[in-house]
Scaffold this motif. Structure first.
Motif, PDB file in Angstrom:
ATOM      1  N   PRO A 233       0.675  -1.156  -0.325  1.00 17.58           N
ATOM      2  CA  PRO A 233      -0.008   0.100   0.212  1.00 17.58           C
ATOM      3  C   PRO A 233       0.741   1.300   0.270  1.00 17.58           C
ATOM      4  O   PRO A 233       1.858   1.365   0.512  1.00 17.58           O
ATOM      5  CB  PRO A 233      -0.931  -0.227   1.503  1.00 17.58           C
ATOM      6  N   TYR A 234       0.255   2.005  -0.531  1.00 17.52           N
ATOM      7  CA  TYR A 234       0.808   3.807  -0.789  1.00 17.52           C
ATOM      8  C   TYR A 234       0.882   4.407   0.636  1.00 17.52           C
ATOM      9  O   TYR A 234       0.889   4.055   1.863  1.00 17.52           O
ATOM     10  CB  TYR A 234       0.108   4.523  -1.507  1.00 17.52           C
ATOM     11  N   GLY A 235       2.973   4.941   0.181  1.00 18.16           N
ATOM     12  CA  GLY A 235       3.651   5.059   1.707  1.00 18.16           C
ATOM     13  C   GLY A 235       3.934   4.443   2.832  1.00 18.16           C
ATOM     14  O   GLY A 235       4.246   4.476   4.201  1.00 18.16           O
ATOM     15  N   HIS A 236       3.129   2.884   3.253  1.00 19.09           N
ATOM     16  CA  HIS A 236       3.128   1.891   4.291  1.00 19.09           C
ATOM     17  C   HIS A 236       4.368   1.095   3.938  1.00 19.09           C
ATOM     18  O   HIS A 236       5.145   0.993   2.801  1.00 19.09           O
ATOM     19  CB  HIS A 236       2.360   0.993   3.923  1.00 19.09           C
ATOM     20  N   GLY A 237       5.473   1.385   4.944  1.00 21.02           N
ATOM     21  CA  GLY A 237       6.663   0.479   5.079  1.00 21.02           C
ATOM     22  C   GLY A 237       6.485  -1.005   5.387  1.00 21.02           C
ATOM     23  O   GLY A 237       5.587  -1.067   6.764  1.00 21.02           O
ATOM     24  N   GLU A 238       6.398  -1.789   4.346  1.00 20.44           N
ATOM     25  CA  GLU A 238       6.127  -3.575   5.222  1.00 20.44           C
ATOM     26  C   GLU A 238       7.521  -3.917   6.103  1.00 20.44           C
ATOM     27  O   GLU A 238       8.435  -3.328   5.088  1.00 20.44           O
ATOM     28  CB  GLU A 238       5.454  -4.612   4.103  1.00 20.44           C
ATOM     29  N   LYS A 239       7.680  -4.025   7.139  1.00 24.25           N
ATOM     30  CA  LYS A 239       8.786  -4.977   7.377  1.00 24.25           C
ATOM     31  C   LYS A 239       9.120  -6.704   6.679  1.00 24.25           C
ATOM     32  O   LYS A 239       8.764  -7.193   7.284  1.00 24.25           O
ATOM     33  CB  LYS A 239       8.507  -4.915   8.746  1.00 24.25           C
ATOM     34  N   ILE A 240      10.267  -6.485   5.883  1.00 26.44           N
ATOM     35  CA  ILE A 240       9.809  -7.615   5.211  1.00 26.44           C
ATOM     36  C   ILE A 240      10.995  -8.551   5.805  1.00 26.44           C
ATOM     37  O   ILE A 240      12.213  -8.376   5.854  1.00 26.44           O
ATOM     38  CB  ILE A 240      10.226  -7.898   3.649  1.00 26.44           C
ATOM     39  N   TYR A 241      10.120 -10.030   6.082  1.00 28.15           N
ATOM     40  CA  TYR A 241      11.591 -10.614   6.740  1.00 28.15           C
ATOM     41  C   TYR A 241      13.304 -11.349   5.695  1.00 28.15           C
ATOM     42  O   TYR A 241      11.843 -12.529   5.061  1.00 28.15           O
ATOM     43  CB  TYR A 241      11.603 -11.830   8.055  1.00 28.15           C
ATOM     44  N   PRO A 242      13.618 -12.171   5.389  1.00 32.17           N
ATOM     45  CA  PRO A 242      14.551 -12.255   4.279  1.00 32.17           C
ATOM     46  C   PRO A 242      15.789 -13.156   5.050  1.00 32.17           C
ATOM     47  O   PRO A 242      15.946 -14.012   3.952  1.00 32.17           O
ATOM     48  CB  PRO A 242      14.941 -11.154   2.940  1.00 32.17           C
ATOM     49  N   GLY A 243      15.440 -12.975   6.070  1.00 31.96           N
ATOM     50  CA  GLY A 243      16.249 -14.596   6.108  1.00 31.96           C
ATOM     51  C   GLY A 243      16.310 -15.775   6.625  1.00 31.96           C
ATOM     52  O   GLY A 243      15.183 -16.025   5.932  1.00 31.96           O
ATOM     53  N   ARG A 244      16.908 -16.530   6.592  1.00 32.18           N
ATOM     54  CA  ARG A 244      16.886 -17.762   6.943  1.00 32.18           C
ATOM     55  C   ARG A 244      15.215 -18.570   7.705  1.00 32.18           C
ATOM     56  O   ARG A 244      14.736 -17.576   8.255  1.00 32.18           O
ATOM     57  CB  ARG A 244      18.173 -18.111   8.197  1.00 32.18           C
ATOM     58  N   PHE A 298       8.637  -0.027   0.984  1.00 23.06           N
ATOM     59  CA  PHE A 298       7.390   0.870   0.665  1.00 23.06           C
ATOM     60  C   PHE A 298       6.621   1.476   0.070  1.00 23.06           C
ATOM     61  O   PHE A 298       7.576   1.460  -1.133  1.00 23.06           O
ATOM     62  CB  PHE A 298       8.180   2.831   1.104  1.00 23.06           C
ATOM     63  N   GLY A 299       4.883   0.892  -0.601  1.00 24.11           N
ATOM     64  CA  GLY A 299       4.173   1.543  -1.093  1.00 24.11           C
ATOM     65  C   GLY A 299       4.226   3.051  -2.182  1.00 24.11           C
ATOM     66  O   GLY A 299       4.989   3.170  -1.669  1.00 24.11           O
ATOM     67  N   THR A 300       4.071   2.553  -3.607  1.00 25.15           N
ATOM     68  CA  THR A 300       3.977   3.088  -4.147  1.00 25.15           C
ATOM     69  C   THR A 300       3.290   3.658  -5.186  1.00 25.15           C
ATOM     70  O   THR A 300       1.727   3.858  -4.500  1.00 25.15           O
ATOM     71  CB  THR A 300       5.354   3.865  -5.042  1.00 25.15           C
ATOM     72  N   LEU A 301       2.616   2.328  -6.140  1.00 25.93           N
ATOM     73  CA  LEU A 301       1.725   2.246  -7.254  1.00 25.93           C
ATOM     74  C   LEU A 301       0.706   0.975  -6.495  1.00 25.93           C
ATOM     75  O   LEU A 301       1.779   0.329  -5.894  1.00 25.93           O
ATOM     76  CB  LEU A 301       2.419   3.109  -8.556  1.00 25.93           C
ATOM     77  N   PRO A 302      -0.159   0.850  -7.054  1.00 17.89           N
ATOM     78  CA  PRO A 302      -0.709  -0.592  -7.533  1.00 17.89           C
ATOM     79  C   PRO A 302       0.192  -1.333  -8.182  1.00 17.89           C
ATOM     80  O   PRO A 302       1.071  -1.427  -8.735  1.00 17.89           O
ATOM     81  CB  PRO A 302      -2.033  -0.461  -8.510  1.00 17.89           C
TER      82      PRO A 302
END
Length: 367
Positions: A233-244, A298-302
Motif C-alpha cells: 500500500p502507498y506509503g506503508h513500510g512493510e517489514k519483510i523478513y528475508p532471512g533464514r 515502501f508502497g508506491t503504486l498498485p
C-alpha cells in the motif's frame, strides 16, 4: 528555523549525482569514516563517476552493527538515500547509538548504475536480489518463466489488446499468485529478461561482500535494514523478513520489530520468495554474527502498475532503437514507480524508517 529547513524533503534528491553529494556531505559533517567503491567500467547517465559509498559512525571492530543499505534496485535509491541522509541529520538517534556502543554502517547505492540510469537492474540487467546465490551449485530453476516471458515482453510497447488478453488468459488459467511468482521469483536463463539473476557474482555482489568483510567482520550481532520501494500500500513500510527460515531467527525478528513482520516464505508478504537476496551475504561473510535482516518496503503504486512499468523498462533494453521520446517516458514512469516525489510520502518514509531504526537499536542493545 524556517519550515523549509525542517522539511523532510531536504534529505531527498532528484538525481543520483545529487543524492551521492548529499550523502557524502552529511557523512563528512558527522565525522564518519568514509570509503568509496568506484565502479571500474561504467559511468552514470550524466557521465558521472558511479560508486557505492560507505559511511561508518562508531568503531570499525564494533560487536554490534546497525547496517542500512539503499539502492539495491536502482531508482529505489531515491527513497533509501533520503532515509540515510535524514539519519545522518538525526542527532537524537545518533546519540542513542553512540551511548549503546552500536556502530552505524550506511551503504549508499548498492546498485549505482541502476540508480543513475533509472533501471531497477544493474549494468548487466541483473536484479541484485536474485544474484546472491551459490554459483558453484546448480542455478535455481524457474520453469514457468519461459511460458510467461513472451506474454510480459511483447514485440512492441505498449502491448496490443491481444498481448494484454494473452496475459489475462494466463492469469485466468493459473491464478494471479502463480503468475506473479513465475515472473518475479528470479530466472537464470534469459539475460535480457525480467528479474534475471545472472550467471556469476556481479560487481555489486563482490562489493557488498568486501564491505561486510571490512566493516562487520568483528560483529557478534548485525541488524541489517535494506530499504526498498514498489510493493504494498502507498506509503506503508512493510517489514519483510528475508532471512533464514528458522523458528529462532523469525522469533528474533518479531521480538525486535513487532507482530507486523512478514516473511515471503510464509506467503503473507507483499514480496515473492526470491532466490539470492543481497542480505543473504551476511550469512556468508559474518559467520560469527547473529543476523537480523529486514527489507523495509515502501508502497508506491498498485503492484501490477509497477510491474507494467518494469516490463516497459525491460522491453526498452531489448529495443535501443526506440524513439527518444518513448525512452524518456519509460524512464520517467519507472522512476515514478519507485519514488513518490511528494512531501506526504517522504514524511511517511522518514517516520517509519526512524521507528524501525530505533527498534533495531533496542534489539541490538539487549542482544
Amino acid at each position: 528555523m524556517s519550515s523549509h529547513t525542517t522539511a523532510a524533503t531536504r534529505h531527498f534528491s532528484g538525481t543520483y549525482v545529487e543524492a551521492r553529494a548529499k550523502f557524502l556531505e552529511a557523512a563528512a559533517a558527522r565525522g564518519a569514516a568514509i570509503e568509496s567503491f568506484v565502479h571500474p567500467t561504467h559511468r552514470g547517465a550524466l557521465g558521472e563517476e558511479l560508486a557505492t559509498d560507505v559511511a561508518l559512525l562508531g568503531a570499525v571492530d564494533a560487536k554490534k552493527v546497525l547496517l542500512v543499505t539503499s539502492g539495491t534496485h536502482g531508482p529505489e535509491g531515491f527513497c533509501g538515500s533520503g532515509a540515510q541522509v535524514a539519519t545522518l541529520h538525526d542527532a537524537d538517534l545518533l546519540a542513542r547509538l553512540e551511548r549503546a556502543g552500536v556502530a552505524l554502517l550506511l551503504v549508499h547505492a548498492v546498485n549505482p548504475h541502476g540508480f543513475s540510469h533509472l533501471h531497477r537492474t544493474n549494468e548487466d540487467n541483473i536484479d541484485l536480489n536474485r544474484n546472491h546465490i551459490d554459483f558453484g551449485a546448480p542455478l535455481p530453476v524457474n520453469a514457468e518463466y519461459a511460458d510467461v516471458e513472451p506474454l510480459v515482453l511483447p514485440a512492441q510497447w505498449p502491448p496490443t489488446p491481444d498481448d494484454e488478453a494473452a496475459v489475462a488468459a494466463y492469469i485466468a488459467k493459473h491464478g494471479m499468485t502463480a503468475f506473479r511468482a513465475a515472473v518475479t521469483r528470479g530466472q537464470y536463463t534469459s539475460p535480457d529478461g525480467l528479474f534475471y539473476g545472472g550467471t556469476a557474482p556481479s560487481w555489486s555482489n563482490r562489493t557488498i561482500r568486501a564491505i561486510l568483510r571490512s566493516y562487520a567482520a568483528s560483529a557478534t550481532h548485525l541488524g541489517w535494514i535494506d530499504v526498498h520501494t514498489g510493493l504494498g500500500p502507498y506509503g506503508h513500510g512493510e517489514k519483510i523478513y528475508p532471512g533464514r527460515n528458522t523458528p529462532e531467527d523469525l522469533a528474533m525478528a518479531h521480538a525486535w520489530w513487532g507482530a507486523d513482520v512478514f516473511a515471503p516464505f510464509a506467503g503473507d508478504s507483499a514480496s515473492a520468495d526470491v532466490s539470492g537476496p543481497v542480505i543473504s551475504t551476511a550469512y556468508d561473510e559474518c559467520p560469527n554474527a547473529r543476523v537480523a535482516p529486514m527489507g523495509l518496503e515502501f508502497g508506491t503504486l498498485p503492484d501490477l502498475e509497477v510491474l507494467d512499468r518494469l516490463r516497459a523498462d525491460t522491453w526498452l533494453r531489448r529495443h535501443p532503437e526506440a524513439p527518444e521520446s518513448q525512452k524518456r517516458e519509460i524512464r520517467r514512469r519507472l522512476r515514478d514507480a519507485f519514488y513518490c516525489d511528494n512531501d506526504e510520502w517522504k514524511g511517511m518514509v522518514l517516520g517509519q524508517t526512524r521507528v524501525v531504526l530505533l527498534q533495531t537499536l533496542q534489539g541490538l542493545s539487549k542482544a
